[in-house]
Scaffold this active site. Structure first.
Site, PDB file in Angstrom:
ATOM      1  N   HIS A  49       0.822  -1.207   0.000  1.00  0.00           N
ATOM      2  CA  HIS A  49       0.000   0.000   0.000  1.00  0.00           C
ATOM      3  C   HIS A  49       0.860   1.263   0.000  1.00  0.00           C
ATOM      4  CE1 HIS A  49      -3.859   1.988   0.795  1.00  0.00           C
ATOM      5  NE2 HIS A  49      -3.156   2.845   1.525  1.00  0.00           N
ATOM      6  N   HIS A  95     -10.771   1.823  -1.073  1.00  0.00           N
ATOM      7  CA  HIS A  95     -10.931   1.400   0.314  1.00  0.00           C
ATOM      8  C   HIS A  95     -11.672   0.065   0.303  1.00  0.00           C
ATOM      9  CE1 HIS A  95     -10.713   3.330   4.531  1.00  0.00           C
ATOM     10  NE2 HIS A  95      -9.528   3.125   4.042  1.00  0.00           N
ATOM     11  N   ASP A 117      -6.535  13.891   0.961  1.00  0.00           N
ATOM     12  CA  ASP A 117      -5.445  13.961  -0.009  1.00  0.00           C
ATOM     13  C   ASP A 117      -5.542  15.237  -0.844  1.00  0.00           C
ATOM     14  OD1 ASP A 117      -4.057  11.679   0.632  1.00  0.00           O
ATOM     15  OD2 ASP A 117      -5.223  10.390  -0.698  1.00  0.00           O
TER      16      ASP A 117
END
Lengths: 733, 79, 220
Positions: A49, A95, A117
């Site tokens: 990730h 997600h 973000d």
């Protein structure tokens, strides 16, 4: 530092998802065994990730530069120039795993994370999109997952007050064990006021602000990089809980702090929370960082250093302030009621040093964490090519009317009203087109101007499954086409690459070839990648999801009055088909939903034709020549005509083709095509001919039926019922 | 002292959540379930000398903030 | 002409309200933080915007209704200043006791966002005078707790006194008697769930909301 037996730690490393050789590398870099805190820091920074260790070499193939690109991949989000000193900041992120385990919170925190973000870079979020893939509607978990994910997206986005304007929802048994929740956020900023994460100098205060830290989501980043098995339900406690109210306050406080001029660098605490934010800020700045964990605002008693560094509590930010600007921070955080504390400072050491309860609990060099993360050239095998299907290879339906009804009521094709009516699509009062209005992309005005942003999210996983290369091309081309179909100039994309386990060569083959195809389309269409996210290990018990490289596209309308939708068709108009039709039925919606087959090669994408046809259509919209346009995609000509008819409340009659059988003509999914309704069909044909663009009149608008004379006819009422009924009935059951 | 406040929609105000939960329970086979109400409980510590005083304070909190007496009724436990 | 938009923590239509008022009336708009204890001098219209003040935690509007600025809003209401609460602002006005009734969970249990047709039930209020001759207007709703509730006696009184101002043509959320908006007995405080602040220009699908702001300020 606490001494732990090396063997036990190596075992813990394996539990954290680190391979034996990766653990050995840590020992070599440190010249000693790591302690538990250090091991936790390494394991999250080296997780797929955070490190992109399996995909980084492939991601390098994407074109990431262009005249309009201000900031490409590597920051929190991509930044593009939209003229007049303004910039658009956007990114899509998955997600998936958290949403499967706890759909409401998983989806909600996905929306929260992607918004952070974007505003972390100095942009006010102005639009949200989401791309959802669920399992077969008949699977016992699917209904609850749909309800939870949709409620979570709405619950978060609605509260924060950012309109959710577009999205896509698919169902396929390939997602039974691993749903996909990909959320995209688009923001607006001044082009000269973009904020970055690299710490600029040593000796500056590191400020934590937002919600307090608890034990939420410990090891979320490593969970996002692991396969599921039957025991996954036990991983539930690691799911984070979102607080959209805190996020709203965080947005306002962050933007106010930036406007005050106090911010030198800033980073949100997303996956791997305090670890990744502090490591990235210091690492990108070529500096070190020292944190005093006792100063971290804590929600629970007795948090250990390990727990604090790995917590994924939501709605938290880390900022490095300019010298002497702590007072600005305090004033703003107090106004917005946020917890905040100076928790450390930047240093020249090149090390991450953590202190807790009077002890140094970690001291690791940043370079290996940040830059020396392992990179893998995973072995891959080329996907087996599937045979191209000729129209004669696919049976015609016994009853065309029934086939059309089956198509428009198929789970992937049916109206998603049940979903988007739960999303606030109008807050901010700049939404011009959204999921409800009948347009190929969502459109939001650039506040106070005549400009508007067009946004879309696309991928056709069944194409990518059958041919990752062509499917990858198609995902990019369709995003470009959707932006073009409303008259926008496509500028750039974000991608969200969802695949199975890259350690399996056939999955790695999908990744490699899909990226090859996407990259080629990006180059051909001048549509660079400016941000992205990779989600691997989407597998359960060895069964991988269909490869799903979702593309989020952004385009610009210079004058939003010059745009097209497909809700304005009216009687007396010609229906003009732009682009060539050979009747491609391989991997088509017809093949799957009506014929019950999922074989063949997907329709090839001729990128030169795609560009030529699209440039022609966009120019015709921008010049005001046409204003009713729909791209052709799933379900081909008949699906486009049906959607136009339903959105416009006006019937349409389609002519037969001289050569192709009706099923290939109506249901074929040839690429690079648009359906235009215009009163001046002949003039459009002449213009098309002059530019070498294939165009022909294929029917007429009018009446209250959708029909192909001699083949079928259906009343709009019946068509609408089939289209609208499926999802509410399914969710009600 | 520990205070517990239970807040429910008043009788006569349609409790849509209660209705949905009741239907779901029926759907799962508990046919005998009836009159489901979904409410909320608010718990907190309260430094107060005696119970009567504490109860009076919590009553006041309910009237002012914790319940909307147009639609909700409440019950206080102090102990 | 001067208008004020109150900003609570969690308000998210405050900017929309400012834009809507500016573009539809040209009035000067002041943004007032909820901790203020004074309102701008000579304010003619106070708007409580939509959003999720305090996250809608506890009850929609409950905590915002106790904000410092609300004492001033109540005083202004007593002086006859025009006050409009939209969506969460309507919930706040009910919680503050400036309007009768309450907004409870939607009948369908879900948030609902869609355009709605509204009957202008009373075009004689200072907020709706500009709708004279218009039977129906269009705005959008976006709410999860927009289901208007009041006891029967209150509903009868509201109907009898002409305090029901807007009614849904098709009820999106289960509101008693399809009520979408009500005024207080003095006629200077309006609460409505649909968003005039999202319907002030034809590009947004409807410009009907502009008339509400124009009427409110014209009456000052």
């Amino acid at each position: 530092m606490s001494a732990q037996p090396a063997k036990a730690l190596a075992e813990t490393a394996a539990e954290f998802g680190l391979k034996a050789e990766e653990y050995a590398l840590i020992v070599r870099r440190l010249n000693r065994e790591p302690n538990l805190v250090e091991l936790g820091v390494f394991s999250v920074m080296w997780s797929e990730h955070c490190s992109y260790k399996s995909s980084k070499r492939q991601l390098g193939k994407f074109p990431t530069k262009g005249a309009a690109v201000i900031c490409g991949p590597g920051e929190n989000a991509g930044v593009i120039d939209i003229g007049d000193g303004q910039a658009c900041v956007f990114k899509m992120e998955s997600h998936n795993h958290p949403s499967f385990i706890e759909p409401y919170q998983g989806a909600a925190t996905g929306v929260g994370g992607i918004m952070r973000d974007v505003f972390t870079m100095g942009a006010r979020p102005v639009a949200l999109l989401n791309a959802l893939r669920f399992g077969d509607p008949g699977h016992p978990k699917t209904r609850r997952l749909v309800a939870g994910v949709v409620a979570g997206i709405g619950g978060y986005g609605n509260c924060v007050g950012v309109p959710t304007v577009a999205g896509e929802t698919n169902f396929h048994r390939g997602y039974d064990g691993n749903i996909l929740v990909n959320a995209m956020c688009v923001g607006l900023a001044d082009a000269d006021k973009i904020f970055y994460s690299a710490a600029p100098a040593p000796g500056l205060p590191v400020v934590y602000f937002g919600s307090k830290t608890g034990r939420d989501g410990i090891h979320g980043a490593t969970m996002a990089s692991a396969e599921f098995d039957e025991a996954s339900d036990e991983k539930r406690p690691t799911v984070q809980v979102g607080d959209p109210f805190a996020e709203k306050l965080l947005i306002e406080a962050t933007l106010e702090l930036m406007a005050s001029g106090a911010v030198a660098a800033i980073q949100d605490m997303g996956a791997a929370g305090l670890t990744s934010s502090s490591v990235e800020m210091a690492g990108k700045g070529g500096l070190g960082i020292e944190l005093d964990l006792d100063a971290v605002p804590q929600r629970e008693d007795g948090l250990t250093a390990y727990e604090m560094m790995l917590s994924e509590s939501q709605e938290r930010m880390l900022a490095i302030l300019k010298p002497g600007r702590e007072a600005d921070g305090r004033r703003i955080f107090e106004k917005w009621g946020l917890d905040a504390a100076v928790i450390g400072k930047t240093t020249e050491s090149g090390h991450l040093v953590l202190r807790h309860r009077g002890e140094v609990v970690a001291d690791v060099p940043l370079a290996p964490l940040f830059e020396d993360a392992p990179l893998y050239d995973r072995p891959w095998v080329a996907p087996a090519p599937q045979p191209r299907l000729a129209p004669a290879d696919v049976p015609e339906p016994g009853d065309y009317a029934q086939a059309v009804l089956t198509l428009v009521s198929a789970p992937d094709m049916a109206s998603k009203r049940w979903i988007w009516e739960q999303y606030d699509r109008h807050v901010m009062a700049d939404t011009l087109e959204d999921s409800a209005t009948g347009a190929d992309a969502g459109i939001v005005r650039v506040h106070g101007t005549r400009k508007a942003l067009a946004v879309t999210s696309d991928v056709t996983p069944r194409y990518v499954q059958a041919d990752p290369y062509e499917g990858g091309k198609q995902a990019v081309a369709e995003a470009w086409r959707n932006l073009t179909a409303i008259g926008a100039t496509p500028i750039a994309i974000t991608d969200n690459l969802n695949f199975g386990n890259p350690e399996r060569p056939e999955i790695m083959g999908q990744i490699v070839r899909a990226i090859d195809g996407m990259a080629e389309a990006c180059r051909a269409l001048s549509f660079p990648v400016v941000s992205g996210n990779v989600s691997l290990y989407n597998e359960t018990n060895g069964a991988a999801i269909p490869p799903t490289p979702t593309v989020g596209g952004v385009g610009l309308l210079e004058d939003y009055a010059r745009r097209a939708d497909f809700a304005g068709m009216h009687g007396g108009q010609h229906l003009v088909l732009i682009g060539e039709t050979r009747g491609e039925l391989g991997c088509s919606m017809y093949l799957r939903e009506v014929a019950g087959r999922e074989d063949g090669a997907p329709p090839p994408v001729d990128l030169a034709a795609e560009k030529r046809n699209g440039d022609f259509v966009r120019a015709a919209i921008q010049s005001g020549q046409v204003s009713v346009v729909h791209d052709l995609s799933d379900g081909g000509l008949i699906a486009a005509a049906a959607e136009m008819a339903l959105a416009s409340g006006c019937g349409a009659q389609l002519n037969a083709d001289d050569e192709l059988p009706a099923h290939a003509w109506l249901f074929g999914e040839d690429q690079g095509r648009y359906l235009v309704a215009t009163a001046a069909g002949d003039a459009l044909l002449a213009a098309a001919e002059a530019q070498g663009v294939p165009a022909r009149i294929v029917g007429a608008a009018g009446g209250d039926e959708l029909a192909a004379p001699g083949v079928f006819s259906l009343s709009l009422a019946r068509l609408r019922q089939a289209h609208e009924d499926w999802l509410p009935r399914y969710m009600g059951g | 002292m520990r205070a517990k406040v239970h807040v429910f929609l008043k009788e006569g105000v349609l409790d849509v959540q209660g209705k949905a939960v009741e239907q779901a329970l029926h759907g799962l086979g508990w046919a005998d379930v009836g009159h489901v109400r979904v409410g909320k409980t608010i718990e907190f510590e309260l430094a107060a000398g005696d119970k009567a005083k504490a109860e009076a304070q919590v009553q006041a909190m309910c009237e002012k903030l914790l319940a909307n007496t147009v639609i909700e009724s409440y019950r206080v436990e102090v102990g | 002409m001067k208008a004020a938009v109150v900003v609570f923590p969690g308000s998210n239509c405050d900017r929309d309200c400012r834009t809507a008022i500016e573009r539809s009336t040209g009035a000067e708009v002041a943004m007032v933080w909820h901790k203020e204890t004074t309102l701008p001098e000579g304010v003619d219209l106070i708007v409580l915007p939509g959003g999720f003040s305090y996250g809608d935690y506890l009850r929609c509007g409950a905590m915002a209704a106790l904000s410092p600025v609300m004492a001033e809003v109540k005083a202004a209401a007593g002086r006859g200043v025009a006050i409009v609460g939209i969506c969460n602002g309507f919930q706040i006005l009910c919680e503050a006791g400036l309007l009768p009734g309450a907004l409870i969970r939607n009948e369908g249990l879900k948030y609902v966002c869609k355009p709605v047709a509204l009957e202008v039930t009373n075009a004689q209020t200072r907020f709706t005078a500009g709708y004279a001759g218009r039977r129906q207007v269009t705005m959008t709703v976006g709410n999860g707790e927009g289901n208007y509730y009041a006891d029967e006696a209150t509903l009868e009184r509201l109907e009898g006194e002409g305090q029901v101002v807007f009614r849904y043509v098709q009820n999106p959320n289960g509101s008693a008697r399809r009520i979408a908006g009500v005024v207080n007995d003095r006629g200077n405080v309006l609460g409505l769930m649909p968003h005039p602040d999202r319907a002030f220009e034809p590009e947004l699908g409807s410009a009907d909301g502009a008339i509400l702001f124009q009427s409110a300020l014209a009456s000052a």
